[in-house]
Design a protein around this motif. Structure first.
Motif, mmCIF file in Angstrom:
data_model
loop_
_atom_site.group_PDB
_atom_site.id
_atom_site.type_symbol
_atom_site.label_atom_id
_atom_site.label_comp_id
_atom_site.label_asym_id
_atom_site.label_seq_id
_atom_site.Cartn_x
_atom_site.Cartn_y
_atom_site.Cartn_z
ATOM 1 N N ILE A 148 0.297 -13.085 -3.263
ATOM 2 C CA ILE A 148 1.428 -12.158 -3.168
ATOM 3 C C ILE A 148 0.990 -10.729 -3.479
ATOM 4 O O ILE A 148 1.419 -9.769 -2.816
ATOM 5 C CB ILE A 148 2.554 -12.607 -4.116
ATOM 6 C CG1 ILE A 148 3.111 -13.967 -3.687
ATOM 7 C CG2 ILE A 148 3.681 -11.575 -4.139
ATOM 8 C CD1 ILE A 148 4.081 -14.566 -4.666
ATOM 9 N N ILE A 149 0.125 -10.566 -4.459
ATOM 10 C CA ILE A 149 -0.351 -9.219 -4.808
ATOM 11 C C ILE A 149 -1.167 -8.628 -3.657
ATOM 12 O O ILE A 149 -1.020 -7.442 -3.312
ATOM 13 C CB ILE A 149 -1.186 -9.284 -6.098
ATOM 14 C CG1 ILE A 149 -0.279 -9.668 -7.284
ATOM 15 C CG2 ILE A 149 -1.872 -7.956 -6.372
ATOM 16 C CD1 ILE A 149 -1.018 -9.858 -8.591
ATOM 17 N N ILE A 150 -2.021 -9.465 -3.037
ATOM 18 C CA ILE A 150 -2.786 -8.991 -1.876
ATOM 19 C C ILE A 150 -1.836 -8.570 -0.750
ATOM 20 O O ILE A 150 -2.036 -7.534 -0.093
ATOM 21 C CB ILE A 150 -3.757 -10.085 -1.400
ATOM 22 C CG1 ILE A 150 -4.825 -10.335 -2.465
ATOM 23 C CG2 ILE A 150 -4.411 -9.694 -0.076
ATOM 24 C CD1 ILE A 150 -5.728 -11.513 -2.154
ATOM 25 N N GLY A 151 -0.798 -9.372 -0.528
ATOM 26 C CA GLY A 151 0.173 -9.020 0.501
ATOM 27 C C GLY A 151 0.900 -7.726 0.212
ATOM 28 O O GLY A 151 1.164 -6.917 1.126
ATOM 29 N N GLY A 152 1.248 -7.489 -1.047
ATOM 30 C CA GLY A 152 1.908 -6.243 -1.405
ATOM 31 C C GLY A 152 1.033 -5.025 -1.143
ATOM 32 O O GLY A 152 1.504 -3.983 -0.665
ATOM 33 N N ILE A 153 -0.261 -5.162 -1.448
ATOM 34 C CA ILE A 153 -1.178 -4.041 -1.201
ATOM 35 C C ILE A 153 -1.312 -3.772 0.295
ATOM 36 O O ILE A 153 -1.275 -2.612 0.747
ATOM 37 C CB ILE A 153 -2.550 -4.355 -1.833
ATOM 38 C CG1 ILE A 153 -2.422 -4.433 -3.369
ATOM 39 C CG2 ILE A 153 -3.569 -3.295 -1.442
ATOM 40 C CD1 ILE A 153 -3.697 -4.867 -4.061
ATOM 41 N N LEU A 154 -1.461 -4.827 1.091
ATOM 42 C CA LEU A 154 -1.612 -4.654 2.537
ATOM 43 C C LEU A 154 -0.375 -4.015 3.166
ATOM 44 O O LEU A 154 -0.477 -3.093 3.982
ATOM 45 C CB LEU A 154 -1.898 -6.002 3.200
ATOM 46 C CG LEU A 154 -3.338 -6.521 3.146
ATOM 47 C CD1 LEU A 154 -3.422 -7.886 3.804
ATOM 48 C CD2 LEU A 154 -4.286 -5.541 3.815
ATOM 49 N N SER A 155 0.803 -4.518 2.796
ATOM 50 C CA SER A 155 2.030 -3.985 3.398
ATOM 51 C C SER A 155 2.244 -2.524 3.015
ATOM 52 O O SER A 155 2.660 -1.699 3.849
ATOM 53 C CB SER A 155 3.230 -4.829 2.972
ATOM 54 O OG SER A 155 3.373 -4.837 1.556
ATOM 55 N N GLY A 156 1.970 -2.170 1.759
ATOM 56 C CA GLY A 156 2.130 -0.777 1.339
ATOM 57 C C GLY A 156 1.163 0.159 2.042
ATOM 58 O O GLY A 156 1.550 1.235 2.535
ATOM 59 N N LEU A 157 -0.116 -0.252 2.115
ATOM 60 C CA LEU A 157 -1.104 0.586 2.779
ATOM 61 C C LEU A 157 -0.831 0.688 4.278
ATOM 62 O O LEU A 157 -1.002 1.763 4.882
ATOM 63 C CB LEU A 157 -2.510 0.022 2.532
ATOM 64 C CG LEU A 157 -3.028 0.107 1.097
ATOM 65 C CD1 LEU A 157 -4.427 -0.505 1.004
ATOM 66 C CD2 LEU A 157 -3.060 1.551 0.601
ATOM 67 N N GLY A 158 -0.402 -0.415 4.902
ATOM 68 C CA GLY A 158 -0.125 -0.389 6.334
ATOM 69 C C GLY A 158 1.021 0.539 6.679
ATOM 70 O O GLY A 158 0.944 1.309 7.656
ATOM 71 N N MET A 159 2.080 0.502 5.885
ATOM 72 C CA MET A 159 3.232 1.352 6.172
ATOM 73 C C MET A 159 2.906 2.825 5.895
ATOM 74 O O MET A 159 3.356 3.727 6.618
ATOM 75 C CB MET A 159 4.422 0.904 5.324
ATOM 76 C CG MET A 159 5.761 1.261 5.916
ATOM 77 S SD MET A 159 6.012 0.452 7.499
ATOM 78 C CE MET A 159 7.303 1.479 8.164
ATOM 79 N N ALA A 160 2.112 3.074 4.847
ATOM 80 C CA ALA A 160 1.724 4.454 4.561
ATOM 81 C C ALA A 160 0.807 4.999 5.653
ATOM 82 O O ALA A 160 0.923 6.163 6.057
ATOM 83 C CB ALA A 160 1.033 4.527 3.204
ATOM 84 N N ALA A 161 -0.093 4.159 6.152
ATOM 85 C CA ALA A 161 -0.997 4.604 7.220
ATOM 86 C C ALA A 161 -0.254 4.850 8.523
ATOM 87 O O ALA A 161 -0.661 5.703 9.331
ATOM 88 C CB ALA A 161 -2.105 3.570 7.432
ATOM 89 N N SER A 162 0.844 4.128 8.752
ATOM 90 C CA SER A 162 1.595 4.321 9.993
ATOM 91 C C SER A 162 2.247 5.690 10.063
ATOM 92 O O SER A 162 2.600 6.153 11.157
ATOM 93 C CB SER A 162 2.662 3.229 10.126
ATOM 94 O OG SER A 162 3.644 3.356 9.105
ATOM 95 N N SER A 163 2.430 6.347 8.936
ATOM 96 C CA SER A 163 3.029 7.681 8.961
ATOM 97 C C SER A 163 2.094 8.713 9.578
ATOM 98 O O SER A 163 2.538 9.813 9.935
ATOM 99 C CB SER A 163 3.402 8.117 7.538
ATOM 100 O OG SER A 163 2.242 8.215 6.721
ATOM 101 N N PHE A 164 0.792 8.371 9.704
ATOM 102 C CA PHE A 164 -0.179 9.287 10.309
ATOM 103 C C PHE A 164 -0.514 8.893 11.746
ATOM 104 O O PHE A 164 -1.445 9.453 12.336
ATOM 105 C CB PHE A 164 -1.466 9.313 9.486
ATOM 106 C CG PHE A 164 -1.271 9.738 8.062
ATOM 107 C CD1 PHE A 164 -1.161 11.078 7.728
ATOM 108 C CD2 PHE A 164 -1.157 8.799 7.051
ATOM 109 C CE1 PHE A 164 -0.979 11.475 6.410
ATOM 110 C CE2 PHE A 164 -0.972 9.185 5.731
ATOM 111 C CZ PHE A 164 -0.873 10.536 5.405
ATOM 112 N N ALA A 165 0.221 7.919 12.323
ATOM 113 C CA ALA A 165 -0.079 7.454 13.675
ATOM 114 C C ALA A 165 0.224 8.543 14.696
ATOM 115 O O ALA A 165 1.224 9.268 14.584
ATOM 116 C CB ALA A 165 0.738 6.204 13.985
#
Length: 551
Positions: A148-165
């Protein structure tokens, strides 16, 4: 025929049936030696049936909702796990619905069509469900908390990175694949962990945790609309990425009940198995391509059975019917959540009022799901067989409710649609995992959930893009909701009729097996009765003739 019926009953995942079978076995075990000897002499066929059935009973009872031999606490820290699961579901399952708030801005910024824009939530939801086998492997390797912790890190980083798409393809990768994978690694272990903490109150815990989806549906659209008005869609994605990092906090409180089950027992055989596999692979390399294919299949097939439960599609007809029905339902189940706001705004409704409809949908879920949790937690519903039929009825109503959108586009009509859709959606969400846990053993639940997630992901990946193609072709959003009505209603009818037919078949097998048992039991008793009635007759008549001769 009788042996097959008994084995079929034993394989059913209902705990009440397993308890009755175990109690019957205990009574038979406690019988005396003389009774056992007589049973062996009179009914050897039944002894063979019992011996073939008992190992399945032991396997079913040992596969209960215990984690490494620990009994489910039915409360205590389990309520903290339920609260964490509520928050995880609010940030994962409900998150794709708020993408509809940014739908128009993404189209204008990237000059994309409805089909191209709809791929963003479609990929997100598809990856969320498709990573079930990967999640199952990580849970077995590292446990639910770390996953669950790994999933939280991935989802947060993915959504933050999408703001620079800068392109839609980059948005597919960041917001779709990376964020969706993080959602999957957070969502599925939370449900699994909660299943280990509750058995008797499992229906109540599942229905209560499903309020997390309602919480997300009611808050995330309003939050997204506020962030969009203040920071635009890029700033909103960055802030939402920080919000998703809270999944790590929820995972930290997922305290396991004990160590991983049978870790020491599995280490030795696993190592030996790998050594044997390596030796066989070296030997088979000399045989050429055919030997290598055999070695690959011998490794892949156990993996698929362990983490994707393909064998249950053949051995468990209830699971097969449920998996097919739920997968077909998912083709149009989440499409209204994506297209409701664009549908309302396309016909002149303000963005704030359209977002208010999504918030009302979430509030209805928040109201209904705890109520269903309390109702399903009553003693009369514990161990009940009616959950599958309630689920199928809710799916049927949910599908038919989409026809309301075709009547009109005013706020009052859409409000009536949201009320009916939200009520049926609450029942579906409350019973979705409960029916699955009643259909398979708890030891096979992660792999069964992984297989259903794979099947759902295919439909979730196709649903929004197909709806986008329909909108681009017809220029009418109403046809999307009519199509969703067809898929939802047919899925509900399929699940209902399938479970009814399987229950009728099971009842016929039970009656035939009980009739066969009663016939075999009455045969020796009838024979003994005839012998007892016949033997005193000549003796009695002989005594009468002796008396007459004496007289």
């Amino acid at each position: 025929m009788t042996e097959g019926a008994e084995i079929h009953q034993t394989l059913q995942p209902n705990r009440a049936d397993a308890a009755r079978t175990s109690s019957l076995r205990a009574v038979e075990t406690d019988s005396g030696p003389a009774e056992t000897a007589s049973c062996e002499s009179e009914e050897p066929d039944h002894q063979e049936e019992d011996s073939s059935t008992f190992p399945e009973v032991q396997h079913h009872s040992s596969a209960g909702p215990e984690d490494s031999g620990h009994v489910a606490p039915e409360g205590g820290w389990g309520w903290v796990v339920v609260a964490a699961t509520i928050l995880v579901l609010a940030m994962t399952l409900a998150f794709p619905s708020c993408i509809g708030i940014f739908y128009t801005d993404l189209q204008n910024d990237f000059q994309a069509s409805n089909t191209e824009t709809s791929w963003v939530p479609a990929i997100m939801m598809a990856v969320l469900h498709a990573c079930g086998p990967l999640c199952s492997v990580l849970v077995e390797r590292y446990g639910c908390r770390a996953t669950i912790i790994i999933g939280g890190i991935l989802s947060g980083l993915g959504m933050a990175a999408s703001s620079f798409a800068q392109t839609m393809v980059e948005l597919y990768i960041t917001a779709g694949i990376i964020t969706g994978m993080g959602f999957s690694l957070s969502f599925q272990p939370s449900i699994t962990m909660m299943g280990h903490y509750f058995v008797r109150r499992r229906a109540f815990a599942n229905a209560l945790s499903s309020t997390g989806t309602a919480l997300g549906l009611s808050t995330l659209p309003l939050l997204a609309n506020y962030l969009l008005s203040c920071f635009g869609w890029r700033g909103s994605f960055l802030v939402l990425g920080g919000v998703l990092l809270n999944c790590c906090v929820c995972g930290a409180v997922m305290r396991p009940l004990g160590a991983k089950p049978k870790t020491e027992g599995r280490t030795g055989p696993t190592d030996n198995h790998h050594l044997k596999t390596n030796c066989l692979s070296v030997h088979r390399e000399r045989e050429g391509l055919k030997g290598r294919l055999r070695a690959t299949l011998s490794t892949v097939m156990p993996f698929l059975r362990r983490h994707m439960a393909f064998d249950l599609l053949c051995s468990n007809p209830y699971f097969c019917a449920y998996a097919l029905g739920v997968s077909w339902m998912m083709l149009g189940f989440v499409v209204p959540l994506v297209y409701l706001v664009p549908y309302a705004t396309a016909y002149g409704m303000e963005q704030d009022r359209a977002a208010l409809l999504m918030a009302i949908l979430g509030l209805i879920n928040i109201t209904v799901r705890p109520a269903t949790a309390l109702v399903f937690g009553l003693p009369r519903f514990r161990g009940s067989h009616c959950f599958a039929y309630l689920f199928a009825t809710a799916v049927l109503i949910n599908g038919l409710s989409n026809c309301i959108c075709g009547i009109g586009t005013s706020f009052s009509v859409l409000l009536a649609y949201v009320i009916v859709f939200g009520f049926s959606m609450s029942l579906v969400g409350s019973l979705l995992f409960t029916v699955l846990m009643d259909t398979v053993e708890m030891s096979r639940f992660p792999s069964a959930l992984g297989l259903i997630s794979i099947m759902e992901s295919i439909m979730l990946l196709l649903g929004p893009p197909l709806a986008g193609i329909l909108v681009d072709t017809t220029r009418q959003y109403a046809y999307v909701f009519f199509a969703c009505s067809i898929t939802g209603s047919t899925a509900g009818l399929f699940i209902m009729l399938s479970f009814y037919w399987l229950d009728r078949k099971k009842d016929r097998e039970v009656k035939s097996s009980s009739t066969h048992k009663d016939t075999n039991t009455l045969k020796p008793s009838i024979k003994m009765t005839i012998d007892c009635d016949y033997s005193p007759v000549p003796l009695h008549s002989k005594n009468d003739r002796d008396r007459e001769t004496d007289v």
